[in-house]
Design a protein around this motif. Structure first.
Motif, PDB file in Angstrom:
ATOM      1  N   TRP A 218      11.917  -4.918  -3.921  1.00 16.11           N
ATOM      2  CA  TRP A 218      12.630  -6.286  -4.262  1.00 16.11           C
ATOM      3  C   TRP A 218      13.118  -6.817  -2.970  1.00 16.11           C
TER       4      TRP A 218
ATOM      5  N   THR B 250       0.831  -1.096   0.059  1.00 19.55           N
ATOM      6  CA  THR B 250       0.106   0.116   0.063  1.00 19.55           C
ATOM      7  C   THR B 250       0.866   1.204   0.179  1.00 19.55           C
TER       8      THR B 250
ATOM      9  N   GLN C 153      -1.695 -10.352   2.831  1.00 19.65           N
ATOM     10  CA  GLN C 153      -1.091 -10.434   1.793  1.00 19.65           C
ATOM     11  C   GLN C 153      -1.791 -11.686   1.113  1.00 19.65           C
TER      12      GLN C 153
ATOM     13  N   THR D 195      -0.381  -4.519   7.463  1.00 16.83           N
ATOM     14  CA  THR D 195      -1.136  -4.010   8.532  1.00 16.83           C
ATOM     15  C   THR D 195      -2.593  -3.351   7.947  1.00 16.83           C
TER      16      THR D 195
END
Ligand SMILES: NC(=O)c1ccc[n+]([C@@H]2O[C@H](COP(=O)([O-])OP(=O)(O)OC[C@H]3O[C@@H](n4cnc5c(N)ncnc54)[C@H](OP(=O)(O)O)[C@@H]3O)[C@@H](O)[C@H]2O)c1
Length: 230
Positions: A91, A29, A75, A53
């Protein structure tokens, strides 16, 4: 790969065209996730943010701003419920994150990552060999990875009109069907998709981001950073 979950027909100036509406997991986000997520929702797609979060105020504020039934969760839960997964993440933790997303078989993974290694002498090198996109494909071998959205700055993601003309998004991937789906998604938010061939061409696409970042990091004049095919 699943079919789009529903279809939206848009009417404009007497013209009509049909666009697929997808469920998109936006993992991360930060700058990219918060720029593209609201545009996806405005185009009729359902956005599920995958966040470390999801209950934090800033994430919930982004969910509200995104609208169109957007939500935030972990996720892995976001990826499980989506057909398309955008990896809007740095990354460094990417391998851990991708391997933690659960079963990604048949899903489309969009990779916007510019994987860079910063040397003590101000040098910059590509951090992923042969490319980030190909490494992600190795970590999720039955997913369909498409490199996209790494060749423009966040400012143009937020406000494409500020470019004063079209913005082209090069798409590299080994699945023509997946690239078509991503091309439709790119078009749906007012950008112009361009097929640049197989996933190994992500190596060249990723080097474009390297040069852009090097200009600023090494103290030289920056340049506007996006492509325009016509
Ligand atoms: N910014 C640009 O202009 C731009 C342009 C093109 C491409 N890109 C590429 O797009 C990717 C995302 O860029 P960004 O600007 O959105 O980055 P960012 O602002 O740093 O946000 C990345 C997000 O990833 C999530 N995340 C998950 N695990 C993380 C960890 N271990 N450490 C830090 N963040 C973690 C975080 O979201 P949660 O806190 O919600 O988990 C975080 O907000 C990068 O790979 C970048 O190279 C960036």
């Amino acid at each position: 790969m699943r079919a789009p979950n529903f279809v939206t027909t848009i009417l404009c100036l007497g013209l009509s065209w049909t666009a697929a509406a997808d469920t998109i997991a936006v993992i991360g986000t930060g700058g990219v996730g918060s720029a593209l997520g609201p545009h996806f929702a405005a185009a009729g797609h359902t956005v599920i943010y995958g966040s470390r979060t999801p209950d934090d105020l800033d994430v919930q504020t982004l969910v509200t701003l995104t609208g169109n039934g957007a939500s935030a969760t972990s996720q892995s839960a976001a990826a499980a419920d989506a057909d398309i997964v955008l990896l809007a993440i740095p990354w460094a933790p990417a391998q851990t994150i991708v391997k933690g997303l659960g079963n990604l078989d048949d899903k489309i993974i969009i990779d916007p990552i510019n994987a860079l290694a910063f040397g003590a002498d101000k040098s910059i090198a590509l951090a992923a060999t042969p490319s980030a996109a190909e490494m992600i494909q190795d970590w999720a071998p039955r997913a369909h990875v498409v490199k996209a959205f790494n060749t423009l700055t966040r400012a143009y993601m937020v406000d494409a009109a500020s470019a004063g003309g079209s913005i082209t998004i090069p798409l590299a991937g080994n699945s023509a069907i997946a690239k078509d789906r991503v091309a439709t998604l790119v078009s749906s938010i007012g950008l112009e998709p361009l097929d640049v061939g197989m996933l190994s061409n992500a190596r060249a696409v990723e080097a474009m981001g390297q040069l852009y970042v090097a200009q600023g990091y090494q103290g030289r004049q920056r340049f506007e950073f996006h492509l325009r095919s016509r």
